[in-house]
Design an enzyme around this catalytic site. Structure first.
Site, PDB file in Angstrom:
ATOM      1  N   ASN A  21      10.465  23.100  -2.431  1.00 45.31           N
ATOM      2  CA  ASN A  21      10.627  23.618  -1.061  1.00 45.31           C
ATOM      3  C   ASN A  21      11.693  22.883  -0.261  1.00 45.31           C
ATOM      4  O   ASN A  21      12.217  23.426   0.714  1.00 45.31           O
ATOM      5  CB  ASN A  21       9.280  23.625  -0.331  1.00 45.31           C
ATOM      6  N   PRO A 101       1.379  22.270  -5.648  1.00 46.63           N
ATOM      7  CA  PRO A 101       0.702  23.568  -5.585  1.00 46.63           C
ATOM      8  C   PRO A 101      -0.065  23.699  -4.271  1.00 46.63           C
ATOM      9  O   PRO A 101      -0.748  22.768  -3.846  1.00 46.63           O
ATOM     10  CB  PRO A 101      -0.252  23.531  -6.787  1.00 46.63           C
ATOM     11  N   ASP A 141       0.495  15.425  -3.527  1.00 46.39           N
ATOM     12  CA  ASP A 141       0.857  14.944  -2.192  1.00 46.39           C
ATOM     13  C   ASP A 141      -0.128  13.834  -1.846  1.00 46.39           C
ATOM     14  O   ASP A 141      -1.327  14.086  -1.708  1.00 46.39           O
ATOM     15  CB  ASP A 141       0.764  16.104  -1.188  1.00 46.39           C
ATOM     16  N   HIS A 201       7.037   8.306  -6.681  1.00 43.48           N
ATOM     17  CA  HIS A 201       7.802   7.768  -5.554  1.00 43.48           C
ATOM     18  C   HIS A 201       7.230   6.378  -5.282  1.00 43.48           C
ATOM     19  O   HIS A 201       6.031   6.259  -4.977  1.00 43.48           O
ATOM     20  CB  HIS A 201       7.600   8.626  -4.307  1.00 43.48           C
ATOM     21  N   GLU A 204       9.497   3.529  -1.256  1.00 39.65           N
ATOM     22  CA  GLU A 204      10.481   4.350  -0.537  1.00 39.65           C
ATOM     23  C   GLU A 204      10.664   3.796   0.874  1.00 39.65           C
ATOM     24  O   GLU A 204      11.696   3.999   1.508  1.00 39.65           O
ATOM     25  CB  GLU A 204       9.894   5.767  -0.487  1.00 39.65           C
ATOM     26  N   ASP A 287      16.242  16.863  -1.993  1.00 37.05           N
ATOM     27  CA  ASP A 287      15.972  18.109  -1.258  1.00 37.05           C
ATOM     28  C   ASP A 287      17.314  18.697  -0.857  1.00 37.05           C
ATOM     29  O   ASP A 287      17.786  18.468   0.262  1.00 37.05           O
ATOM     30  CB  ASP A 287      15.146  17.793  -0.004  1.00 37.05           C
TER      31      ASP A 287
HETATM   32  P1  5GP Z   1       7.129  21.095  -2.270  1.00 36.70           P
HETATM   33  O1  5GP Z   1       6.253  20.105  -2.989  1.00 36.70           O
HETATM   34  O2  5GP Z   1       6.379  21.831  -1.205  1.00 36.70           O
HETATM   35  O3  5GP Z   1       7.870  22.009  -3.191  1.00 36.70           O
HETATM   36  O4  5GP Z   1       8.309  20.259  -1.576  1.00 36.70           O
HETATM   37  C1  5GP Z   1       8.156  19.607  -0.325  1.00 36.70           C
HETATM   38  C2  5GP Z   1       7.263  18.397  -0.470  1.00 36.70           C
HETATM   39  O5  5GP Z   1       7.877  17.423  -1.336  1.00 36.70           O
HETATM   40  C3  5GP Z   1       7.030  17.624   0.818  1.00 36.70           C
HETATM   41  O6  5GP Z   1       5.973  18.178   1.548  1.00 36.70           O
HETATM   42  C4  5GP Z   1       6.707  16.219   0.306  1.00 36.70           C
HETATM   43  O7  5GP Z   1       5.365  16.130  -0.119  1.00 36.70           O
HETATM   44  C5  5GP Z   1       7.590  16.103  -0.909  1.00 36.70           C
HETATM   45  N1  5GP Z   1       8.873  15.447  -0.599  1.00 36.70           N
HETATM   46  C6  5GP Z   1      10.076  16.029  -0.438  1.00 36.70           C
HETATM   47  N2  5GP Z   1      11.023  15.106  -0.187  1.00 36.70           N
HETATM   48  C7  5GP Z   1      10.400  13.919  -0.205  1.00 36.70           C
HETATM   49  C8  5GP Z   1      10.849  12.579  -0.020  1.00 36.70           C
HETATM   50  O8  5GP Z   1      12.032  12.280   0.225  1.00 36.70           O
HETATM   51  N3  5GP Z   1       9.895  11.607  -0.108  1.00 36.70           N
HETATM   52  C9  5GP Z   1       8.598  11.882  -0.379  1.00 36.70           C
HETATM   53  N4  5GP Z   1       7.766  10.843  -0.462  1.00 36.70           N
HETATM   54  N5  5GP Z   1       8.147  13.127  -0.549  1.00 36.70           N
HETATM   55  C10 5GP Z   1       9.037  14.133  -0.466  1.00 36.70           C
END
Ligand code: 5GP
Length: 347
Positions: A21, A101, A141, A201, A204, A287
């Site tokens: 996302n 998910p 998450d 991660h 960070e 991202d």
């Molecule tokens: P999704 O998992 O919904 O496809 O992508 C967005 C999610 O990826 C965010 O809600 C977050 O949990 C995680 N995310 C994206 N970029 C980062 C980042 O730079 N650091 C961390 N810790 N999580 C990230």
């Protein structure tokens, strides 16, 4: 595009740290906004443009806005397909996408159908002949705690066995200021035991030395960011030693870290520290949508900031092949592809 730009675009690349996302392009966001006018979402809230910065907290707010826009199976199918094709157009030959998910009661989206839809998009792109090998990491998450983490691992395990090799691992991500890794340890241990590869991660943000130390004992198969491991930024030599001893590759995302303000400027990025050590360091986007970048730009940025020659850059992209989670035969195929493309890229 100038000569430099063409070189970086043509350079075959491996992308190992891309949150689905967060990777949605401005064009795809535009389509979603048009489909959902009732949400009244302003496009400027979904990406951080050139020269702009945000705190990490503000970055996590951006993901919440994108999640509102991507809330049906059709949306997941569209964003995954678009993201894969965009990476392919950028010269990425092997991509590991990761995503958390999500269940959305109103639309009938379930965690299971979420993963199924991502897999469907990967297969559709393959059937269409898009020139890229795509694998998937199911993401935890960290904000959601122990139980959800365990549930996610079980789902990942199920799909690892049924997806024909497309689901290869597990990612731990989410707001690093929330929760503690020790609560997630049983889930991560289970994932490892069942054969899922782990990308975590770690460090960070500062002051996570204890958590990093604990999770490095697993040990993970790759590390996302690892920004505060080394002593110069308040980390410790023993953390660095653990990473080096286990030869755990780092996924490094320059633009993301500078725009998210965990690194003060490009020259101070920890890429320099690890690259000078000769440690496996893989340039990634994190991202690409949210941070308005692509992998070609990230390689070019690393080269111009740290004085890498074209030969160094080639080596960097080639060495990333050894860090992928897909099996050995895929590595061999990619190495062959790199060999085949060498003359064309350096003509
Ligand atoms: P999704 O998992 O919904 O496809 O992508 C967005 C999610 O990826 C965010 O809600 C977050 O949990 C995680 N995310 C994206 N970029 C980062 C980042 O730079 N650091 C961390 N810790 N999580 C990230």
């Amino acid at each position: 595009m100038d000569n430099e730009g063409v070189f970086y675009r043509q350079l075959p690349k491996v992308e190992l740290h891309a949150h689905l996302n967060g990777s949605v392009s401005s064009q795809t966001i535009e389509k979603l906004i048009r489909q959902k006018p009732h949400l009244d979402i302003d496009h400027s809230t979904t990406a951080i443009g050139k020269g702009q910065q945000r705190t990490l907290d503000e970055c996590f707010e951006v993901f919440k806005v994108i999640h509102k826009l991507v809330d049906t199976e059709e949306d997941v199918l569209m964003v995954t397909t678009d993201v894969i094709k965009e990476f392919a157009a950028d010269g990425v030959k092997y991509l590991e996408l990761r995503s958390t998910p999500r269940e959305v009661k109103d639309t009938g989206l379930t965690k299971k159908s979420y993963i199924e839809t991502v897999i469907k998009a990967i297969q559709q792109c393959k059937n269409e002949g898009v020139d890229i090998d795509v694998r998937f990491l199911v993401a935890i998450d960290r904000r959601n705690g122990t139980e959800v983490a365990m549930e996610t691992v079980k789902l990942a395990e199920e799909f690892m066995l049924s997806s024909d090799g497309l689901v290869v691992g597990l990612d731990l991500s989410g707001d690093p200021s929330v929760g503690h890794g020790k609560d997630l340890l049983p889930a991560l241990q289970r994932a490892k035991n069942c054969g899922l590869k782990l990308s975590l991660h770690l460090s960070e943000v500062p002051s996570q030395l204890e958590e990093s130390d604990l999770l490095l004992n697993l040990p993970p198969d790759r590390i996302g960011h690892g920004t505060f491991f080394h002593p110069e930024v308040g980390g410790s030599q023993s953390l660095v030693d653990k990473v080096v001893k286990n030869n755990i590759p780092l996924e490094l995302c320059l633009t993301s870290n500078v725009k998210g303000q965990t690194v003060p400027c490009y020259v101070k990025h920890h890429f320099k520290y690890w690259y000078q050590l000769g440690h496996p360091s893989v340039i990634c986007t994190d991202d690409k949508g949210v941070f308005s970048t692509d992998l070609s730009q990230e390689y070019q940025l690393a080269a111009s900031t740290f004085g890498l020659s074209r030969k160094d850059v080639w080596k960097l992209s080639q060495q990333a092949i050894d860090c992928i989670f897909a099996p050995e035969d895929v590595k061999q195929q990619l190495k062959q592809k790199w060999n085949d493309l060498h003359t064309q890229v350096f003509k």
